[in-house]
Design an enzyme around this catalytic site. Sequence first.
Site, PDB file in Angstrom:
ATOM      1  N   TYR A  58       0.559  -1.270  -0.012  1.00  0.00           N
ATOM      2  CA  TYR A  58       0.234  -0.174   0.211  1.00  0.00           C
ATOM      3  C   TYR A  58       1.122   1.700  -0.242  1.00  0.00           C
ATOM      4  O   TYR A  58      -0.139   2.613  -0.680  1.00  0.00           O
ATOM      5  CB  TYR A  58      -1.198   0.239   0.855  1.00  0.00           C
ATOM      6  CG  TYR A  58      -1.928  -0.701   1.073  1.00  0.00           C
ATOM      7  CD1 TYR A  58      -2.310  -1.961   0.325  1.00  0.00           C
ATOM      8  CD2 TYR A  58      -2.522  -1.176   2.320  1.00  0.00           C
ATOM      9  CE1 TYR A  58      -2.927  -3.121   0.501  1.00  0.00           C
ATOM     10  CE2 TYR A  58      -3.623  -2.146   2.401  1.00  0.00           C
ATOM     11  CZ  TYR A  58      -3.912  -3.010   1.782  1.00  0.00           C
ATOM     12  OH  TYR A  58      -4.573  -4.005   1.674  1.00  0.00           O
ATOM     13  N   SER A 194     -13.441  -4.438   1.889  1.00  0.00           N
ATOM     14  CA  SER A 194     -14.700  -3.232   0.776  1.00  0.00           C
ATOM     15  C   SER A 194     -16.181  -2.997   1.995  1.00  0.00           C
ATOM     16  O   SER A 194     -16.443  -4.099   0.914  1.00  0.00           O
ATOM     17  CB  SER A 194     -14.736  -3.797  -0.634  1.00  0.00           C
ATOM     18  OG  SER A 194     -14.067  -3.931  -1.152  1.00  0.00           O
ATOM     19  N   LYS A 247     -12.361   0.862   4.899  1.00  0.00           N
ATOM     20  CA  LYS A 247     -10.968   2.609   4.996  1.00  0.00           C
ATOM     21  C   LYS A 247     -11.963   3.359   4.914  1.00  0.00           C
ATOM     22  O   LYS A 247     -12.691   3.864   4.441  1.00  0.00           O
ATOM     23  CB  LYS A 247     -11.055   1.880   3.345  1.00  0.00           C
ATOM     24  CG  LYS A 247      -9.332   2.997   3.167  1.00  0.00           C
ATOM     25  CD  LYS A 247     -10.281   4.442   2.257  1.00  0.00           C
ATOM     26  CE  LYS A 247      -9.093   5.205   2.362  1.00  0.00           C
ATOM     27  NZ  LYS A 247     -10.186   6.453   1.391  1.00  0.00           N
ATOM     28  N   PHE A 249     -10.485   7.475   5.332  1.00  0.00           N
ATOM     29  CA  PHE A 249      -9.055   8.624   5.686  1.00  0.00           C
ATOM     30  C   PHE A 249      -9.713   9.693   5.482  1.00  0.00           C
ATOM     31  O   PHE A 249      -8.651  11.289   5.671  1.00  0.00           O
ATOM     32  CB  PHE A 249      -7.974   8.892   4.480  1.00  0.00           C
ATOM     33  CG  PHE A 249      -7.432   7.666   4.678  1.00  0.00           C
ATOM     34  CD1 PHE A 249      -7.110   6.677   5.690  1.00  0.00           C
ATOM     35  CD2 PHE A 249      -5.853   8.094   3.271  1.00  0.00           C
ATOM     36  CE1 PHE A 249      -6.893   5.347   5.502  1.00  0.00           C
ATOM     37  CE2 PHE A 249      -5.669   6.599   3.502  1.00  0.00           C
ATOM     38  CZ  PHE A 249      -4.846   5.202   3.903  1.00  0.00           C
ATOM     39  N   ARG A 253     -15.787  10.243   8.809  1.00  0.00           N
ATOM     40  CA  ARG A 253     -16.555   8.838   8.464  1.00  0.00           C
ATOM     41  C   ARG A 253     -15.534   7.535   9.180  1.00  0.00           C
ATOM     42  O   ARG A 253     -16.386   6.697   9.711  1.00  0.00           O
ATOM     43  CB  ARG A 253     -16.485   8.765   6.810  1.00  0.00           C
ATOM     44  CG  ARG A 253     -17.440   9.328   6.583  1.00  0.00           C
ATOM     45  CD  ARG A 253     -17.558   9.066   4.547  1.00  0.00           C
ATOM     46  NE  ARG A 253     -16.118   9.563   3.861  1.00  0.00           N
ATOM     47  CZ  ARG A 253     -16.044  11.724   3.694  1.00  0.00           C
ATOM     48  NH1 ARG A 253     -16.792  11.541   3.683  1.00  0.00           N
ATOM     49  NH2 ARG A 253     -14.784  10.980   2.972  1.00  0.00           N
ATOM     50  N   ILE A 254     -14.487   7.410  10.225  1.00  0.00           N
ATOM     51  CA  ILE A 254     -13.719   7.099  10.678  1.00  0.00           C
ATOM     52  C   ILE A 254     -14.485   6.713  11.373  1.00  0.00           C
ATOM     53  O   ILE A 254     -14.906   5.701  12.417  1.00  0.00           O
ATOM     54  CB  ILE A 254     -12.430   7.362  11.337  1.00  0.00           C
ATOM     55  CG1 ILE A 254     -11.672   7.616   9.674  1.00  0.00           C
ATOM     56  CG2 ILE A 254     -11.388   6.357  12.290  1.00  0.00           C
ATOM     57  CD1 ILE A 254     -10.339   8.814   9.765  1.00  0.00           C
ATOM     58  N   LYS A 255     -14.902   7.724  12.689  1.00  0.00           N
ATOM     59  CA  LYS A 255     -15.633   8.098  14.016  1.00  0.00           C
ATOM     60  C   LYS A 255     -16.568   7.755  13.351  1.00  0.00           C
ATOM     61  O   LYS A 255     -17.776   6.771  14.235  1.00  0.00           O
ATOM     62  CB  LYS A 255     -15.922   9.031  13.933  1.00  0.00           C
ATOM     63  CG  LYS A 255     -14.543   9.756  15.154  1.00  0.00           C
ATOM     64  CD  LYS A 255     -14.789  11.313  14.906  1.00  0.00           C
ATOM     65  CE  LYS A 255     -13.218  12.212  15.156  1.00  0.00           C
ATOM     66  NZ  LYS A 255     -13.531  13.659  14.719  1.00  0.00           N
TER      67      LYS A 255
HETATM   68  P1  A2P Z   1     -13.039   8.284   2.600  1.00  0.00           P
HETATM   69  O1  A2P Z   1     -11.699   7.380   2.964  1.00  0.00           O
HETATM   70  O2  A2P Z   1     -13.229   9.435   1.707  1.00  0.00           O
HETATM   71  O3  A2P Z   1     -13.906   8.661   3.654  1.00  0.00           O
HETATM   72  P2  A2P Z   1     -14.472   0.267   1.474  1.00  0.00           P
HETATM   73  O4  A2P Z   1     -13.752   0.193   3.066  1.00  0.00           O
HETATM   74  O5  A2P Z   1     -15.809  -0.566   1.883  1.00  0.00           O
HETATM   75  O6  A2P Z   1     -13.486  -0.203   0.298  1.00  0.00           O
HETATM   76  O7  A2P Z   1     -14.907   2.247   1.477  1.00  0.00           O
HETATM   77  C1  A2P Z   1     -14.503   2.555   1.300  1.00  0.00           C
HETATM   78  C2  A2P Z   1     -14.599   3.935   1.277  1.00  0.00           C
HETATM   79  O8  A2P Z   1     -15.424   4.151   1.694  1.00  0.00           O
HETATM   80  C3  A2P Z   1     -13.992   4.917   0.673  1.00  0.00           C
HETATM   81  O9  A2P Z   1     -13.518   5.581  -0.391  1.00  0.00           O
HETATM   82  C4  A2P Z   1     -13.809   6.182   1.710  1.00  0.00           C
HETATM   83  O10 A2P Z   1     -13.489   7.415   1.258  1.00  0.00           O
HETATM   84  C5  A2P Z   1     -15.792   5.563   2.067  1.00  0.00           C
HETATM   85  N1  A2P Z   1     -16.518   5.415   3.192  1.00  0.00           N
HETATM   86  C6  A2P Z   1     -15.667   5.579   4.331  1.00  0.00           C
HETATM   87  N2  A2P Z   1     -16.467   5.336   4.802  1.00  0.00           N
HETATM   88  C7  A2P Z   1     -17.693   6.163   4.645  1.00  0.00           C
HETATM   89  C8  A2P Z   1     -18.841   5.943   5.376  1.00  0.00           C
HETATM   90  N3  A2P Z   1     -19.541   6.177   6.355  1.00  0.00           N
HETATM   91  N4  A2P Z   1     -19.689   6.484   4.244  1.00  0.00           N
HETATM   92  C9  A2P Z   1     -19.749   6.948   3.421  1.00  0.00           C
HETATM   93  N5  A2P Z   1     -18.453   6.332   2.625  1.00  0.00           N
HETATM   94  C10 A2P Z   1     -17.492   5.784   3.315  1.00  0.00           C
END
Ligand code: A2P
Length: 300
Positions: A58, A194, A247, A249, A253-255
Amino acid sequence: MNLSAANHRIPLSDGNSIPIIGLGTYSEPKLTPKGTCEKSVKIAIDTGYRHIDGAYIYQNEHEVGEALREKIAEGKVQREDIFYCGKLWATRHDPEMVRPTLEKTLNILQLDYVDLYIIEIPMALKALEACKDAGLVKSLGVSNFNRRQLELILNKPGLKHKPVSNQVECHPYFTQPKLLKFCQQHDIVIIAYSPLGTSRNPSWVNVSSPPLLKDELLNSLGKKYKKTAAQVVLRFNIQRGVVVIPKSFNPERIKENFQIFDFSLTEEEMKAIEALNKNVRFVEMLMWCDHPEYPFHEEY
Ligand code: A2P
């Protein structure tokens, strides 16, 4: 299973345990400003995450290491509170490459061991078993293995440490019922990558299937519980014992993704979400479809 923000580890077959939610850290290196990963891992740890999913490939593993070391130095967490999963890339399977590759990850992280180290295609297990015996990794697992490939390992004469986990794509549009059942029967935990349906980057994602988080049922359940569709999707998997590694960043959304321990779905709702399964992958890895061990030609 009584899962809470403070205590959400589930057992692994080798006696170790794994936090049921982890932060995914894959982000297109060219499009991700330096330091974003480090910042995100720190926010995640402050939020309560104790599991980070990463990989040398990564290109940001050093940022994960930096964040972990800083949080440990700060006294926020101890090394043993953290669960780090690293990955053996497909070109590093030759037995003599395995330990140096793991040691490279340990050097980058500046850690003595990783909690879980996983491989993508069978064969590297013997050399990895020696790494576990040497204390460089606590648990061994695999990723993207189908049933036949798992059986190949499980039936390997002289197998010493069986894989504790199989990291595969898994979410309401791809619920993996048969692989999940097989893995449960063999004490192999499924780790869902994902889990939110990916970033939908068309260079590696099959975007012909509609976006998961726009799903009507998931959004209406979200409304009922005052949660987002993302939280419903993650809750669905953890409630059936599947580890999730969303995932993000983005600090909010992390929270958001961690706020999944204060509600639960009913049995009927779980069934209704299961019925959304389309059996279509977002992550097909078609560039490797001619490889003799390409895992996705078989049903599961
Ligand atoms: P970001 O890093 O801008 O939050 P997965 O883990 O299924 O591969 O999905 C990751 C994708 O979903 C990333 O593009 C991430 O973008 C986005 N993502 C992460 N958390 C959320 C959320 N709670 N709602 C919508 N999109 C999210």
